[in-house]
Design an enzyme around this catalytic site. Sequence first.
Site, PDB file in Angstrom:
ATOM      1  N   ASP A 267      10.276  -3.817  -1.049  1.00 42.03           N
ATOM      2  CA  ASP A 267       9.166  -3.533  -0.162  1.00 42.03           C
ATOM      3  C   ASP A 267       9.550  -2.306   0.691  1.00 42.03           C
ATOM      4  O   ASP A 267      10.686  -1.845   0.661  1.00 42.03           O
ATOM      5  CB  ASP A 267       8.837  -4.762   0.709  1.00 42.03           C
TER       6      ASP A 267
HETATM    7  C1  GLC Z   1       4.062  -3.076   3.084  1.00 39.43           C
HETATM    8  C2  GLC Z   1       3.789  -4.475   2.591  1.00 39.43           C
HETATM    9  C3  GLC Z   1       3.621  -4.571   1.101  1.00 39.43           C
HETATM   10  C4  GLC Z   1       2.967  -3.309   0.570  1.00 39.43           C
HETATM   11  C5  GLC Z   1       3.946  -2.176   0.792  1.00 39.43           C
HETATM   12  C6  GLC Z   1       3.384  -0.834   0.294  1.00 39.43           C
HETATM   13  O1  GLC Z   1       5.105  -3.098   4.025  1.00 39.43           O
HETATM   14  O2  GLC Z   1       4.722  -5.474   2.977  1.00 39.43           O
HETATM   15  O3  GLC Z   1       2.840  -5.749   0.823  1.00 39.43           O
HETATM   16  O4  GLC Z   1       2.683  -3.451  -0.810  1.00 39.43           O
HETATM   17  O5  GLC Z   1       4.328  -2.044   2.153  1.00 39.43           O
HETATM   18  O6  GLC Z   1       2.294  -0.459   1.075  1.00 39.43           O
END
Ligand code: GLC
Length: 720
Positions: A267
């Site tokens: 993430d």
């Molecule tokens: C965010 C979220 C995740 C998302 C990622 C990209 O922090 O936790 O669900 O897909 O970043 O935007």
Amino acid sequence: MNNQQLLDLIDKMTLEDKIAQLLQLAAPFYEGAEEEGQITGPMEAMGITESMITHSGSILGYAGAAGAIEVQNAHLRKNPHGIPLLFMADIVHGFKTIFPVPLAIGCSWDTDLAQKSAEVAAREAAVSGIHVTFAPMVDLVRDPRWGRVMESTGEDPYLNSLFAKAFVRGFQGEDLTAEVERVAACVKHFAAYGASEAGRDYNTVDLSERQLREYYLPAYKAALDEGCEMVMTSFNTIDGIPASGNQKLMRKLLREEWGFDGVLISDWGAVKELIPHGVAEDEREAAYRAITAGIDIEMMTACYVHELPELVRSGQVDEALVNESVLRILQLKNKLGLFDNPHRGANPEREAEVVYSREHRDAAYELAVRSTVLLKNDNILPLQKESSVALIGPFAQSGDILGPWSWSGSTENAVKLDAALRERLGREKLTVATGCGIEEGTQEQLDQALEIAKQADVIVLALGEASEMSGEAGCRTDIRLPQIQLNLIEQIAALGKPTTVVLFNGRPLDLHGVYDKVGAVVEAWYPGSEGGAAVADILIGAVNPSARLTMSFPYSVGQVPVYYNHFNTGRPQGAEDAQVRYVSQYLDAPNTPLLPFGYGLSYTTFQYESLTVSSEQMTSDSTLTVSVDVTNTGTVSGIETVQLYVRDISGEVVRPVRELKGFVKLELAPGESGKAVFTLNEEQLRYHHSDLSFKSDPGRFDIFVGGNSRDTLQHSFILS
Ligand code: GLC
């Protein structure tokens, strides 16, 4: 390309080229996407060089057919190996046509509509240049303080698994290579992010492995069994180790035990966050722990590109680990056909034709009406045609009904409740006033609202949470409506007129000051682009609501976590013990939620009779048939979701008082009866024992069938 050609390509790449392929950067880093934000700030701060960008593997959060084609062409002009970028983005419940948030979709109990929503989202995203979506989010949730419960389909592992499969089918279709108007799915957040302590983002998760496997892992496994191409790590720890550095979770369980050989992405920033978590001294140790855990793509931090070359050259990291990650990424690009057509589905003409089309918006409307839950109705709804209506509240005319994961949606184009009601009731029958803001208001606003309320026959209050009070970083300790809105309800209710509250929000709320104050409550969630039309049709009775809650509404936040499939304890609070002190209870609140899992009302009523079981004995190779007669005892047609629960009376470990094992939808005309028929077999009774073996135990099981997890008919059988 075949696999050998991919391996030959990897052989031609330098170590730095290969490591850069593991880097994912947001759009502003790329030529042609600069308008998405400041290039210099993040690049200098992150220590990203031009060469790293040239050899990077994927871009995050960019969409638009013509622009995506330009960005890809600019990248390919620079990349000496001709390796195209993967375009990834969060298309969670719609791209331009925004569907209800997944917690609402879950309340439809309709996996076909869920699949359709993902198919529409995939088509709109693919023609706009996106290859991969960071969805479905399948985290099981039990804590409405957490802002991201809106992204989940709820508190039940079985139902979440059905929806996980449906979303993957909708996003990916049958053949990702041939179907360019589909996108690869990325199930998230692995694992158990919904169990974050105190309902707070990025916080600790500490579960027994048995609990993890029994409740939190099934939906991820279901998505992968359906062919989901990617997995995203979660921000939290699992047993003391953050997921993005957790070898036991990623290498042993995900890759070895489950056989997942797809792309595993961190993430946002989660690799570098191993440092503040306290399991890495610096970027070098963070890179080491992440690559050895099997993380292929580092999203938006640069530990890999900064530290892996030296870790490999010094022999601390085997270059084979880098090569296997690069190969998985190139295999995904190859499967998506990007080496043959680096633009895949990006097509300005198709984009103009299909994005936000009427057909797509109709699909969003259908799902919105099926996701809206009637929580209370003391004969207030549906609104009578001859009644004059005062529509009051911060959501009366608001487009903020798309929810927090709708970055490419349009709030101004969303169908608002006032316009939809005016269209249906006629201009002369509807008056509108704001009454107050989401969290603040003025006496003038209140006076205007009271004025139109006094003139009208009935009142509809459109209330809720602003979308930034929900979603990521939208956690709340007080999950009631903001005080200013509770004051408005108090003032309006004092007029003694038939009053309905419609809620636009992303979590089960503490409904003190709402549920007890008005005659009808409708939970609309964030219903999406067609939300106003859907809610209006529910309010006027053009559609009979059929949605059922998939997450319990607590009596108060003090109960949290409160969920239906809880254990009984050694001193359960029983009705007959009402006066007994020493049982598991509160002094100041009931144990039960205000509204249970599976709950929802209709404009008609259903009567359940004759619950029968084909046999009261089950063996490991027999199947029981369970049936119940349901009659529509009201005056309008309706859809009833008949739910089947079981309880294992005595297990090797304690077992939940209810477990959902099936549901059947019956559409019945007034006076019509139908039969809901279920089958049960021994496999459905298996669970994780203390030694983590997954099996059933002989003994007695209770069966519960009804329209929710509380109000049920009961039977039993013996598994021998
Ligand atoms: C965010 C979220 C995740 C998302 C990622 C990209 O922090 O936790 O669900 O897909 O970043 O935007």
